[in-house]
Design an enzyme around this catalytic site. Structure first.
Site, short mmCIF file in Angstrom:
data_model
loop_
_atom_site.label_atom_id
_atom_site.label_comp_id
_atom_site.label_asym_id
_atom_site.label_seq_id
_atom_site.Cartn_x
_atom_site.Cartn_y
_atom_site.Cartn_z
N ASP A 112 -14.38 10.48 10.39
CA ASP A 112 -12.97 9.29 10.09
C ASP A 112 -11.66 9.84 10.48
O ASP A 112 -11.06 11.14 10.58
CB ASP A 112 -13.16 8.35 8.64
CG ASP A 112 -12.72 7.19 8.22
OD1 ASP A 112 -13.64 6.35 8.63
OD2 ASP A 112 -11.53 7.37 8.25
N ARG A 141 0.62 -1.10 0.16
CA ARG A 141 0.25 0.28 -0.13
C ARG A 141 1.01 1.72 -0.48
O ARG A 141 0.59 2.06 -0.60
CB ARG A 141 -1.12 -0.41 1.54
CG ARG A 141 -2.06 -0.94 1.42
CD ARG A 141 -2.43 -0.83 2.48
NE ARG A 141 -3.82 -1.06 2.68
CZ ARG A 141 -5.17 -1.31 3.81
NH1 ARG A 141 -4.28 -0.63 4.36
NH2 ARG A 141 -5.96 -2.76 3.44
C1 LIG Z 1 -13.93 -1.00 8.15
S1 LIG Z 1 -14.37 0.65 7.72
C2 LIG Z 1 -15.90 0.84 8.39
C3 LIG Z 1 -16.58 1.53 7.31
C4 LIG Z 1 -18.37 1.54 8.14
N1 LIG Z 1 -18.27 1.76 9.66
C5 LIG Z 1 -18.98 0.26 8.24
O1 LIG Z 1 -19.70 -1.03 8.25
O2 LIG Z 1 -19.09 -0.31 6.67
C6 LIG Z 1 -13.48 1.22 9.21
C7 LIG Z 1 -13.06 2.42 9.11
O3 LIG Z 1 -12.31 2.63 10.42
C8 LIG Z 1 -11.76 4.05 9.59
N2 LIG Z 1 -10.84 4.22 11.22
C9 LIG Z 1 -9.81 3.21 11.23
N3 LIG Z 1 -9.13 4.17 12.77
C10 LIG Z 1 -9.87 5.15 12.61
C11 LIG Z 1 -9.64 5.73 13.79
N4 LIG Z 1 -8.28 5.58 15.26
N5 LIG Z 1 -10.51 6.84 13.92
C12 LIG Z 1 -11.57 6.97 12.93
N6 LIG Z 1 -11.34 6.72 11.92
C13 LIG Z 1 -10.73 5.14 12.49
C14 LIG Z 1 -10.69 3.50 8.59
O4 LIG Z 1 -9.82 5.23 7.95
C15 LIG Z 1 -12.05 3.18 8.18
O5 LIG Z 1 -12.40 3.76 7.29
#
Ligand SMILES: C[S@@+](CC[C@H](N)C(=O)[O-])C[C@H]1O[C@@H](n2cnc3c(N)ncnc32)[C@H](O)[C@@H]1O
Length: 283
Positions: free
Chosen positions: A153, A45
């Site tokens: 996010d 990545r």
């Molecule tokens: C797998 S996606 C889930 C998206 C959505 N909630 C769903 O269930 O379809 C996880 C998201 O969490 C975000 N993320 C990761 N670490 C984070 C943090 N410390 N604070 C806020 N967001 C975070 C990532 O950038 C990503 O977009």
């Protein structure tokens, strides 16, 4: 090509020391666990970022990150790279059925005029736009409350896409046909593979960068729904507990905390009761 010639043609891989350093800063900054098994994924990545910076390889990238002088700015890019942003419209649809059949009728019964929702790990916005469609559908015929949605996010790239409301046309496959007609615009360009959420829905959502690791969230404490789905799994247990506890501070009494299907708040001391699987209500 012999193995030796192949190896000479490849840029040097990330050294164990550098992977350790990257894994540590990613974990400290975002809470995301980076065990050794994720090294290949991270290296792959990082390639785009390494070449965008004109650097020869990932080890040179580490020198740039740690000794280049602008660690905080580069860290934002590194976190963008480290996050997994997989999402879908109407993902885990039982949550939206629960809203329509149980939670929203109960809220409407109280006569409340405004509902606040927070998609706390929003990725490209599919969850927030799904919530907007659910709210709009509930309001059709004038029976439901008005609403606003906050979508946050840590990843700036997904937030930019989310705010644009533009999606590849295949992404809206899970959206029921009648909702697509009402809330999604097809491109005028035949053959175009992009669709866009209608302006009326986009106007209901505020997008912002928020790191769930922060000690305090600049968010009101009167949320009716906090969706925090499919992110806790990337955190270790103590981090999960801290995040859950802080999220609960932002729910109004009676508000709902909604987690992903493989996540749980059971066993964590929180001011909530389990309503159905993965949905909790603040007491
Ligand atoms: C797998 S996606 C889930 C998206 C959505 N909630 C769903 O269930 O379809 C996880 C998201 O969490 C975000 N993320 C990761 N670490 C984070 C943090 N410390 N604070 C806020 N967001 C975070 C990532 O950038 C990503 O977009």
């Amino acid at each position: 090509m012999t193995n030796a010639v192949q190896a000479a043609a490849l840029p040097p891989g990330l050294s164990a020391r550098n992977y350790g350093r990257l894994a540590q800063v990613i974990h400290d900054a975002s809470g995301i666990k980076m065990p050794a098994g994720k090294q290949t994924m991270l290296e792959g990545r990082l390639r785009r970022r390494v070449s965008a910076l004109g650097l020869p390889n990932v080890n040179a990238y580490c020198d740039y990150l740690f000794d280049g002088g602008d660690f905080e700015t580069e860290l934002v890019h590194l976190i963008n790279v480290a996050t997994t942003n997989k999402t879908d419209f109407f993902r885990e649809p039982a949550h939206f059925d629960f809203m329509t059949q149980i939670a929203l009728p109960a809220i409407a019964e109280t006569g409340r005029r405004q509902v606040k929702l927070w998609s706390a790990a929003a990725s490209v916005g599919a969850e927030a736009y799904t919530l907007a469609m659910v709210m709009e559908e509930f309001r059709r015929g004038g029976r439901g409350p008005d609403y606003s949605i906050l979508a946050t996010d840590i990843c700036t790239e997904v937030l930019n896409q989310a705010a644009s409301g533009r999606f590849h046309s295949t992404m809206i496959d899970p959206v029921p046909l009648d909702l697509r007609r009402r809330y999604i615009l097809q491109s005028r360009n035949p053959g175009a593979e992009e669709v866009r959420i209608v302006p009326a829905l986009r106007a209901k959502i505020a997008f912002a960068r928020l790191n769930l690791m922060d000690n305090a969230y600049p968010v009101g404490s009167d949320m009716d729904f906090v969706f925090c789905r499919n992110i806790l799994i990337y955190f270790d247990k103590p981090t999960q507990e801290r995040v859950l506890s802080r999220l609960c501070d932002h729910l109004r009494p009676g508000g709902y905390l909604v987690l992903g299907h493989s996540e749980s708040a059971v066993g964590v001391s929180l001011p909530v009761v389990a309503v159905v699987n993965t949905i909790f209500q603040k007491v």
